[in-house]
Write a protein that holds these residues in place. Structure first.
Motif, PDB file in Angstrom:
ATOM      1  N   ALA A   1       0.474  -1.355   0.160  1.00 35.69           N
ATOM      2  CA  ALA A   1      -0.128  -0.163  -0.001  1.00 35.69           C
ATOM      3  C   ALA A   1       0.966   1.120   0.071  1.00 35.69           C
ATOM      4  CB  ALA A   1      -0.702   0.195   1.502  1.00 35.69           C
ATOM      5  N   THR A   2       0.412   2.438  -1.255  1.00 37.44           N
ATOM      6  CA  THR A   2       1.419   3.648  -0.668  1.00 37.44           C
ATOM      7  C   THR A   2       0.445   4.685  -0.604  1.00 37.44           C
ATOM      8  OG1 THR A   2       0.773   3.558  -3.069  1.00 37.44           O
ATOM      9  CG2 THR A   2       3.027   2.341  -2.926  1.00 37.44           C
ATOM     10  N   GLU A   3       0.477   5.908  -0.206  1.00 36.10           N
ATOM     11  CA  GLU A   3      -0.343   6.951  -0.391  1.00 36.10           C
ATOM     12  C   GLU A   3      -1.719   7.176  -1.417  1.00 36.10           C
ATOM     13  OE1 GLU A   3       1.104  10.428   0.678  1.00 36.10           O
ATOM     14  OE2 GLU A   3       1.991   9.457   2.226  1.00 36.10           O
ATOM     15  N   LYS A   4      -1.064   6.412  -2.540  1.00 35.05           N
ATOM     16  CA  LYS A   4      -1.664   6.556  -4.328  1.00 35.05           C
ATOM     17  C   LYS A   4      -2.830   5.728  -4.296  1.00 35.05           C
ATOM     18  CE  LYS A   4       1.722   9.593  -6.214  1.00 35.05           C
ATOM     19  NZ  LYS A   4       2.527   9.718  -7.713  1.00 35.05           N
ATOM     20  N   ARG A   5      -3.233   5.311  -5.098  1.00 35.83           N
ATOM     21  CA  ARG A   5      -4.307   4.183  -5.281  1.00 35.83           C
ATOM     22  C   ARG A   5      -3.389   3.393  -6.549  1.00 35.83           C
ATOM     23  NH1 ARG A   5     -10.037   3.967  -6.571  1.00 35.83           N
ATOM     24  NH2 ARG A   5     -10.076   2.993  -8.670  1.00 35.83           N
ATOM     25  N   SER A   6      -3.042   2.247  -6.245  1.00 33.82           N
ATOM     26  CA  SER A   6      -2.948   1.400  -6.827  1.00 33.82           C
ATOM     27  C   SER A   6      -2.774   1.627  -7.995  1.00 33.82           C
ATOM     28  CB  SER A   6      -3.070  -0.220  -5.874  1.00 33.82           C
ATOM     29  OG  SER A   6      -2.691  -0.250  -5.173  1.00 33.82           O
ATOM     30  N   ARG A   7      -1.500   1.108  -9.334  1.00 38.71           N
ATOM     31  CA  ARG A   7      -2.046   1.279 -10.461  1.00 38.71           C
ATOM     32  C   ARG A   7      -1.802  -0.571 -11.038  1.00 38.71           C
ATOM     33  NH1 ARG A   7       3.178   4.622 -11.109  1.00 38.71           N
ATOM     34  NH2 ARG A   7       3.857   3.470  -9.612  1.00 38.71           N
ATOM     35  N   ILE A   8      -2.839  -0.854 -12.048  1.00 38.71           N
ATOM     36  CA  ILE A   8      -3.296  -2.009 -11.578  1.00 38.71           C
ATOM     37  C   ILE A   8      -3.772  -2.485 -13.411  1.00 38.71           C
ATOM     38  CG2 ILE A   8      -4.208  -4.069 -10.506  1.00 38.71           C
ATOM     39  CD1 ILE A   8      -6.085  -2.879  -8.498  1.00 38.71           C
ATOM     40  N   ILE A   9      -2.790  -4.015 -13.644  1.00 42.69           N
ATOM     41  CA  ILE A   9      -2.800  -3.805 -15.115  1.00 42.69           C
ATOM     42  C   ILE A   9      -3.331  -5.752 -14.839  1.00 42.69           C
ATOM     43  CG2 ILE A   9      -0.707  -4.483 -15.474  1.00 42.69           C
ATOM     44  CD1 ILE A   9      -3.218  -2.762 -17.832  1.00 42.69           C
TER      45      ILE A   9
END
Length: 247
Positions: free
Chosen positions: A38-46
């Motif tokens: 987890a990071t502060e930004k929304r996860s980037r998922i492909i």
């Protein structure tokens, strides 16, 4: 995959027990992986090999998600759901390197002749420490008309799947068979199918057909229960394999 199978998938994937049960397992593994990175930004998922978009719809609820789909038929179904998709396939994804936090690739690598190159290309588009949740069909002795209809190159055993992922540069976090509780009836259907003679002119077809509603619900619940088992143990055998691997 034969063109008509995309329509079969699109019609079945919201209701069929296999899709419903499998997704409970897959999303339990994905949610755990996303929590760990987890990071502060929304996860980037492909979603690599997004099919007709059933899984991609759920991924969009978990982060900024995109689908990549090789077939025009699959991409058209995804667009009909108003989901983001681009045309492309393995092992040459039309994506920049080190871009995504997580990748999902569900029953895709068995379709690619050079599966290690395909795995390596998925690793390329993940950032360092990014995670891959992937599934593949397991056990070569289960090979049947179903595999032919879906244009599979192979079914995997666990050690073989591990070796190929590691050869592609991944570090295995978790790896297990699943679709274990339903293995006996699946094996019976597949093995009996081998005894039937198919007319030479007939087209191979998958065994995705919707059972009666009460049975379908019971099978979905039984399959989905494996998500709880897999939180605590590795299943020793099953019709499928699932992995959580780190780039």
């Amino acid at each position: 995959m034969q063109s008509h199978e995309y329509q079969v998938m699109f019609d079945a994937e919201e209701r069929h027990f296999w899709f419903r049960g499998s997704r409970r397992v897959i999303f339990s593994w994905l949610d755990r992986a996303l929590a760990e990175i987890a990071t502060e930004k929304r996860s980037r998922i492909i979603d690599v090999g997004a099919g007709t978009g059933g899984v991609l719809a759920n991924l969009c609820e978990r982060g900024d998600a995109w689908g990549v789909e090789w077939s025009a038929e699959g991409a058209a179904f995804i667009r009909s759901r108003q989901l983001p998709v681009m045309r492309g396939g393995l092992p040459h994804l039309p994506l920049a390197s080190d871009r995504f936090d997580a990748a999902v690739s569900l029953d895709v690598f068995e379709h690619v002749a050079d599966d290690i190159a395909a795995m390596a290309d998925v690793r390329r588009v993940l950032r360092p420490g990014g995670r891959l949740i992937a599934t593949v069909p397991a056990l070569r002795w289960l090979w049947s008309e179903h595999d032919e209809a879906l244009h599979h190159h192979r079914r995997y055993h666990l050690a073989e799947f591990r070796c190929r992922l590691e050869a592609a540069g991944f570090r295995i976090r978790r790896l297990s068979y699943y679709n274990s509780l339903l293995l006996p009836p699946i094996a019976a259907v597949r093995l009996l199918g081998k005894l039937r003679s198919r007319p030479e002119s007939s087209q191979a077809s998958s065994d995705v057909s919707l059972p009666p509603a009460p049975l379908n619900s019971a099978l979905a619940a039984l399959f989905g229960a494996e998500a709880h088992l897999l939180a605590h143990m590795r299943l020793p055998i099953g019709a499928s394999l699932i992995v959580d691997a780190e780039a």
